[in-house]
Design a protein around this motif. Structure first.
Motif, PDB file in Angstrom:
ATOM      1  N   SER A 105      10.555 -66.161 -83.335  1.00 45.47           N
ATOM      2  CA  SER A 105      10.128 -67.722 -82.964  1.00 45.47           C
ATOM      3  C   SER A 105       9.282 -67.860 -83.870  1.00 45.47           C
ATOM      4  O   SER A 105       8.452 -66.750 -84.560  1.00 45.47           O
ATOM      5  CB  SER A 105       9.562 -67.303 -81.265  1.00 45.47           C
ATOM      6  N   ARG A 106       9.250 -69.029 -83.932  1.00 42.87           N
ATOM      7  CA  ARG A 106       8.137 -68.891 -85.762  1.00 42.87           C
ATOM      8  C   ARG A 106       6.819 -68.195 -85.209  1.00 42.87           C
ATOM      9  O   ARG A 106       6.457 -68.618 -84.194  1.00 42.87           O
ATOM     10  CB  ARG A 106       7.521 -70.304 -86.127  1.00 42.87           C
ATOM     11  N   PHE A 107       6.521 -67.306 -86.379  1.00 46.71           N
ATOM     12  CA  PHE A 107       5.113 -67.065 -86.421  1.00 46.71           C
ATOM     13  C   PHE A 107       4.834 -65.825 -84.293  1.00 46.71           C
ATOM     14  O   PHE A 107       3.550 -65.820 -83.899  1.00 46.71           O
ATOM     15  CB  PHE A 107       3.513 -68.141 -86.126  1.00 46.71           C
ATOM     16  N   GLU A 108       5.851 -65.577 -84.552  1.00 41.39           N
ATOM     17  CA  GLU A 108       5.379 -64.182 -83.616  1.00 41.39           C
ATOM     18  C   GLU A 108       5.401 -63.083 -83.491  1.00 41.39           C
ATOM     19  O   GLU A 108       5.420 -62.630 -85.285  1.00 41.39           O
ATOM     20  CB  GLU A 108       6.485 -64.198 -82.101  1.00 41.39           C
ATOM     21  N   TYR A 109       6.013 -62.078 -82.691  1.00 41.99           N
ATOM     22  CA  TYR A 109       4.944 -60.239 -83.373  1.00 41.99           C
ATOM     23  C   TYR A 109       6.665 -59.568 -83.116  1.00 41.99           C
ATOM     24  O   TYR A 109       7.774 -60.093 -83.519  1.00 41.99           O
ATOM     25  CB  TYR A 109       4.313 -60.441 -82.726  1.00 41.99           C
ATOM     26  N   ILE A 110       6.515 -58.658 -84.418  1.00 46.82           N
ATOM     27  CA  ILE A 110       7.726 -57.287 -84.423  1.00 46.82           C
ATOM     28  C   ILE A 110       6.274 -56.373 -83.503  1.00 46.82           C
ATOM     29  O   ILE A 110       5.670 -56.166 -83.442  1.00 46.82           O
ATOM     30  CB  ILE A 110       7.828 -56.886 -85.648  1.00 46.82           C
ATOM     31  N   TYR A 111       7.747 -56.200 -82.152  1.00 47.61           N
ATOM     32  CA  TYR A 111       6.595 -54.948 -80.921  1.00 47.61           C
ATOM     33  C   TYR A 111       7.360 -53.519 -81.590  1.00 47.61           C
ATOM     34  O   TYR A 111       8.680 -53.055 -82.272  1.00 47.61           O
ATOM     35  CB  TYR A 111       7.285 -55.117 -79.782  1.00 47.61           C
ATOM     36  N   LYS A 112       6.441 -52.260 -80.859  1.00 47.07           N
ATOM     37  CA  LYS A 112       7.227 -50.744 -81.281  1.00 47.07           C
ATOM     38  C   LYS A 112       7.164 -50.357 -79.766  1.00 47.07           C
ATOM     39  O   LYS A 112       6.176 -50.848 -79.187  1.00 47.07           O
ATOM     40  CB  LYS A 112       6.455 -50.069 -81.319  1.00 47.07           C
ATOM     41  N   PHE A 113       7.737 -49.582 -78.935  1.00 47.84           N
ATOM     42  CA  PHE A 113       8.133 -49.360 -77.567  1.00 47.84           C
ATOM     43  C   PHE A 113       7.832 -47.687 -77.290  1.00 47.84           C
ATOM     44  O   PHE A 113       8.970 -47.371 -78.040  1.00 47.84           O
ATOM     45  CB  PHE A 113       9.108 -49.628 -76.612  1.00 47.84           C
ATOM     46  N   VAL A 114       6.901 -46.668 -77.160  1.00 45.19           N
ATOM     47  CA  VAL A 114       6.857 -45.475 -77.534  1.00 45.19           C
ATOM     48  C   VAL A 114       7.087 -44.668 -76.207  1.00 45.19           C
ATOM     49  O   VAL A 114       5.895 -45.007 -74.800  1.00 45.19           O
ATOM     50  CB  VAL A 114       5.635 -45.086 -77.924  1.00 45.19           C
ATOM     51  N   THR A 115       8.528 -43.915 -75.600  1.00 43.26           N
ATOM     52  CA  THR A 115       7.709 -43.780 -74.109  1.00 43.26           C
ATOM     53  C   THR A 115       7.182 -42.759 -73.629  1.00 43.26           C
ATOM     54  O   THR A 115       6.489 -41.691 -74.288  1.00 43.26           O
ATOM     55  CB  THR A 115       9.751 -43.100 -74.007  1.00 43.26           C
ATOM     56  N   PHE A 145      -4.407 -62.083 -78.928  1.00 40.60           N
ATOM     57  CA  PHE A 145      -5.319 -61.073 -78.073  1.00 40.60           C
ATOM     58  C   PHE A 145      -5.609 -59.994 -78.947  1.00 40.60           C
ATOM     59  O   PHE A 145      -7.089 -60.180 -79.505  1.00 40.60           O
ATOM     60  CB  PHE A 145      -5.462 -60.978 -76.932  1.00 40.60           C
ATOM     61  N   MET A 146      -4.671 -59.320 -79.162  1.00 41.25           N
ATOM     62  CA  MET A 146      -5.370 -57.892 -80.473  1.00 41.25           C
ATOM     63  C   MET A 146      -5.344 -58.509 -81.682  1.00 41.25           C
ATOM     64  O   MET A 146      -5.362 -57.496 -82.067  1.00 41.25           O
ATOM     65  CB  MET A 146      -3.810 -56.780 -79.914  1.00 41.25           C
ATOM     66  N   GLY A 147      -5.036 -59.859 -82.360  1.00 41.92           N
ATOM     67  CA  GLY A 147      -4.862 -60.045 -83.253  1.00 41.92           C
ATOM     68  C   GLY A 147      -3.669 -59.663 -84.516  1.00 41.92           C
ATOM     69  O   GLY A 147      -3.575 -59.158 -85.418  1.00 41.92           O
ATOM     70  N   ALA A 148      -1.702 -59.645 -83.259  1.00 46.93           N
ATOM     71  CA  ALA A 148      -1.523 -58.868 -84.501  1.00 46.93           C
ATOM     72  C   ALA A 148      -0.450 -59.798 -85.835  1.00 46.93           C
ATOM     73  O   ALA A 148      -1.568 -61.398 -85.946  1.00 46.93           O
ATOM     74  CB  ALA A 148       0.257 -59.118 -83.518  1.00 46.93           C
ATOM     75  N   THR A 149       0.094 -59.523 -86.442  1.00 44.59           N
ATOM     76  CA  THR A 149       0.546 -60.798 -87.485  1.00 44.59           C
ATOM     77  C   THR A 149       1.101 -61.154 -87.530  1.00 44.59           C
ATOM     78  O   THR A 149       2.490 -60.912 -87.051  1.00 44.59           O
ATOM     79  CB  THR A 149       1.110 -59.133 -89.226  1.00 44.59           C
ATOM     80  N   PRO A 150       1.269 -63.244 -87.625  1.00 44.28           N
ATOM     81  CA  PRO A 150       2.169 -63.136 -86.856  1.00 44.28           C
ATOM     82  C   PRO A 150       3.237 -63.246 -87.815  1.00 44.28           C
ATOM     83  O   PRO A 150       3.092 -63.685 -88.957  1.00 44.28           O
ATOM     84  CB  PRO A 150       1.897 -65.081 -86.371  1.00 44.28           C
ATOM     85  N   MET A 151       4.259 -63.559 -87.793  1.00 43.00           N
ATOM     86  CA  MET A 151       5.839 -63.105 -88.597  1.00 43.00           C
ATOM     87  C   MET A 151       6.309 -64.369 -89.066  1.00 43.00           C
ATOM     88  O   MET A 151       6.545 -65.432 -87.963  1.00 43.00           O
ATOM     89  CB  MET A 151       6.875 -61.954 -88.358  1.00 43.00           C
ATOM     90  N   ASP A 152       7.478 -64.666 -90.094  1.00 40.16           N
ATOM     91  CA  ASP A 152       8.046 -65.659 -90.209  1.00 40.16           C
ATOM     92  C   ASP A 152       9.996 -65.262 -89.504  1.00 40.16           C
ATOM     93  O   ASP A 152      10.653 -65.372 -89.582  1.00 40.16           O
ATOM     94  CB  ASP A 152       8.798 -65.707 -91.644  1.00 40.16           C
ATOM     95  N   ARG A 153       9.664 -66.013 -88.075  1.00 42.56           N
ATOM     96  CA  ARG A 153      10.647 -65.420 -87.190  1.00 42.56           C
ATOM     97  C   ARG A 153      11.374 -64.331 -87.090  1.00 42.56           C
ATOM     98  O   ARG A 153      12.342 -63.517 -87.618  1.00 42.56           O
ATOM     99  CB  ARG A 153      11.607 -66.349 -87.650  1.00 42.56           C
ATOM    100  N   ALA A 190       2.846 -55.361 -84.693  1.00 42.85           N
ATOM    101  CA  ALA A 190       2.307 -54.834 -85.625  1.00 42.85           C
ATOM    102  C   ALA A 190       1.591 -55.649 -86.222  1.00 42.85           C
ATOM    103  O   ALA A 190       1.386 -56.598 -86.014  1.00 42.85           O
ATOM    104  CB  ALA A 190       3.503 -54.345 -85.540  1.00 42.85           C
ATOM    105  N   LYS A 191       0.049 -54.837 -86.742  1.00 41.71           N
ATOM    106  CA  LYS A 191      -0.223 -55.830 -87.843  1.00 41.71           C
ATOM    107  C   LYS A 191      -0.269 -55.908 -89.033  1.00 41.71           C
ATOM    108  O   LYS A 191       0.102 -54.302 -89.183  1.00 41.71           O
ATOM    109  CB  LYS A 191      -1.719 -55.207 -87.011  1.00 41.71           C
ATOM    110  N   PHE A 192       0.531 -55.902 -89.755  1.00 43.26           N
ATOM    111  CA  PHE A 192       0.439 -56.286 -91.895  1.00 43.26           C
ATOM    112  C   PHE A 192      -0.157 -55.682 -92.640  1.00 43.26           C
ATOM    113  O   PHE A 192      -1.215 -56.815 -92.063  1.00 43.26           O
ATOM    114  CB  PHE A 192       2.024 -57.129 -91.870  1.00 43.26           C
ATOM    115  N   ASN A 193      -1.564 -55.169 -92.571  1.00 37.84           N
ATOM    116  CA  ASN A 193      -2.313 -55.074 -93.349  1.00 37.84           C
ATOM    117  C   ASN A 193      -2.206 -55.724 -95.010  1.00 37.84           C
ATOM    118  O   ASN A 193      -1.336 -55.529 -95.588  1.00 37.84           O
ATOM    119  CB  ASN A 193      -3.232 -54.275 -93.906  1.00 37.84           C
TER     120      ASN A 193
END
Length: 676
Positions: A386-396, A460-468, A418-421
């Protein structure tokens, strides 16, 4: 429905419904960040853009190397792409390179078990439960005993086009997303048919001596639909968030919906993603944050299933309004039972699919697993489309052991966002209850709460909003991770960032990163831009983007818009699939292939009219490629539909034939590896 009077007919049309309203506050972009971005952009212009951007594998400082000889500039990498590029076209057919052939397989409505009717407009809901579903999407081929000519093809069915499904729609003026209601209700069997056309198909396919593939009726063949019983697993299981009239103890639900991309686990199971599920529900009263942040509205649902005549329980659950004394007496929590990754064991037809809640709840486009390493955690990535949503990672939490690994690994672990600096570095921010303010003081009461409200926790954590964020892929040669950012027409100059640097991003781009020290479970990474979509001229493409590795613009051989599907094969070819919605100059949606070492990018396949190319898998020997063509003819106008004139008649290609989604099988005529 021929006895229904015209004054009882009403048309519902919510539009395409592929991206429901998401309510959020944008994370701030401070002026200092904007200034840094502009300064860096000037550096890119001064170097022709390509090398600084690391386009097509050149210049990503943090990326792993799969060879000790990469510093030897005199050594030219071998070319992976041995075919001639296919030209842009707008034909109602499949176009493949010279020296390749193709076959259409399992179009919507194909029976996959004995005693089931063949495809027809008047098929019933029960017929559809034994037929291939609609709107094919992500898929995977599971060779039986490692075979490349006999296996289970498992594929998603994302959504439906009601006007193509029902006899009652014939002759009506209906757009692709419209559906008729009669006297304020929907015919129950039409609703049942639509629910059964969603979900997943598991079908055995075999290759004959004539090189043609066909369906093999088998005990493993089955349909998983919007009505199939499913288990809720992980931290949300049994909590108050998922207790309903159907499952008062919060351990079960029914169905999976809007399955777009997919994934396949190291232990040989299938993962179906629940993407844009929120629009299927309505809440006409109190709309809690578990609904509002995900786009559950107060009008009728996308297909008005809650209006099915007779008021059967499996239909009224799509009305999430409060009706009873508590959650066990209504379906206020039904939307919380969706938005998960769903694990399916294709080799156990009696097993219930399992919704793995530890992986987070959002609009999952799919999930991609990094190559599993013995004695290390399993790592996988997912985008929220979705517009301005995020990328996630899961680690078992537990480490991988090939001898014992199962889906239980996915029930405990850490979900990151993810937060992309802007300096090319990145951070994985943990979404863990009790850490970094994810606690009662900020509205989170448990880890289950954090997972049910994943988007809010990421905000809340300040992740980077991405282009879908859409499909992802991991290069098996070096562990580099690629993610599609398909487009974002709503991004403005005021909220640009280096990872999403184009305002009104019409054509999309692909971002790539390498985890620190080559450890997939690392909490930091280095990133660059792999590709900017666009045409070969200036239209829609900024002057310093859309370059190939040598600084040249994209050419007639490789222009593309709105990349969507993505996969990297065992030889590291990067397969890119279009969902553009464009015509001139891009033609019909296509599939391209990139060589990340040499920077070569070529168009491999062009599909028919008004469709998208999506889903991709190969046989183990890489000599058979499977891709999906979704929603051909979707652009047929309401007036043309009423007249029986479709913009596409694919795959039957006869006058008046209904367009149908289908799988396409592609092979190289000389029997070689596809793409080589």
């Amino acid at each position: 429905m021929s006895n229904v009077q015209n004054d009882q007919l009403a048309i519902i049309d919510h539009g395409e419904g592929d991206e429901p309203l998401s309510t959020r506050k944008m994370n701030p972009l401070f002026s200092s960040i904007l200034e840094a971005r502009l300064a860096r952009r000037q550096v890119l212009k001064g170097s022709a853009g390509a090398a600084a951007l690391g386009f097509f594998g050149l210049g990503l400082a943090g990326c792993n190397s799969d060879s000790d000889d990469d510093d030897d500039e005199s050594e030219t990498p071998a070319e992976l792409l041995g075919f001639s590029a296919v030209a842009v076209n707008s034909e109602d057919t499949i176009t493949v390179p010279e020296g390749y052939s193709y076959q259409v397989l399992i179009p919507w409505g194909t029976p996959i078990m004995g005693g089931i009717a063949a495809f027809a407009r008047d098929n019933t809901g029960a017929d559809q439960a034994g037929q291939i579903g609609s709107h094919h999407d992500g898929m995977h081929f599971y060779g039986i005993d490692g075979s490349s000519v006999d296996g289970l093809l498992v594929l998603n069915h994302e959504y439906v086009e009601p006007r193509l499904m029902h006899q009652s729609a014939v002759g009506l003026s209906l757009n692709s997303s419209a559906l008729p209601t009669f006297a304020g209700t929907r015919p129950a069997d039409e609703v049942r048919k639509e629910l059964n056309a969603h979900g997943v198909s598991v079908v055995r396919v075999i290759k004959g001596s004539d090189n043609q593939w066909k369906v093999q009726y088998d005990v493993l063949n089955r349909r998983i639909t919007g009505l199939t019983p499913m288990e809720i697993q992980g931290p949300v299981r049994g909590t108050d968030f998922v207790k309903t009239l159907y499952s008062p103890n919060g351990t079960m639900t029914r169905g999976t919906l809007n399955n777009c991309g997919n994934g396949y686990t190291p232990w040989n199971t299938y993962m179906a993603a629940e993407e844009n599920w929120a629009g299927y529900f309505t809440n006409k009263g109190d709309n809690p944050r578990e609904h509002a942040r995900y786009g559950v509205g107060s009008g009728t649902g996308r297909y008005a299933w809650e209006l099915a005549e007779g008021g059967a329980d499996e239909f009224v659950r799509f009305d999430a309004s409060i009706k009873g004394a508590d959650a066990t007496e209504d379906y206020r929590n039904e939307p919380v039972c969706f938005g998960w990754m769903v694990e399916i064991d294709p080799f156990d037809p009696d097993s219930n699919p399992k919704k793995r809640t530890a992986m987070g709840r959002f609009g999952h486009e799919g999930v991609v697993f990094a190559p599993a390493e013995e004695g290390k955690p399993v790592v996988c990535y997912s985008g929220d489309d979705s517009r301005f949503e995020y990328i996630y990672k899961f680690v078992t939490a537990d480490n991988y052991s090939a001898a014992t690994a199962s889906g239980d690994l996915l029930d405990e672990g850490t979900l990151y966002v993810a937060k992309f600096n802007d300096d090319g570095s990145g951070e994985w921010l943990p979404l863990v209850y009790g850490q970094n303010g994810l606690d009662e003081t900020n509205g989170f009461t448990s880890q289950a709460d954090v997972l049910v409200n994943t988007r809010l926790a990421a905000d809340f954590m300040g992740a980077t909003p991405m282009d879908r964020p859409e499909w992802g892929a991991v290069d098996p040669a070096n562990g580099d991770v690629y993610f599609i950012l398909t487009n974002n027409s709503n991004r403005s100059e005021a909220n640009l960032n280096e990872a999403n640097p184009r305002a009104a991003n019409q054509h999309g781009h692909i971002i790539r990163w390498s985890e620190t020290d080559g450890e997939q479970a690392a909490t930091t990474f280095a990133w660059d831009i792999f590709l900017f979509g666009g045409d070969s001229g200036e239209s829609g493409v900024d002057n310093n983007i859309g370059y190939d590795p040598n600084g040249d613009k994209l050419t007639a051989d490789n222009i593309l818009s709105s990349p969507d599907g993505l996969w990297i094969d065992p030889d590291s070819r990067v397969w890119i699939q279009m969902d553009s919605g464009w015509d001139d100059p891009f033609g019909n949606c296509a599939m391209l292939v990139a060589d990340p070492k040499t920077g070569t990018l070529k168009r491999f396949l062009v599909g028919p009219i008004d469709q998208e190319i999506t889903g991709i898998t190969m046989s183990p020997d890489q000599k058979t490629l499977f891709i999906n063509v979704q929603h051909p003819g979707e652009g047929t106008s309401a007036a043309d539909f009423a007249a029986g004139n479709f913009s596409s008649n694919w795959p039957d290609n006869t006058a008046g034939a209904y367009p149908r989604s289908a799988t396409v099988v592609v092979w190289k005529d000389d029997g070689g590896v596809v793409g080589s």
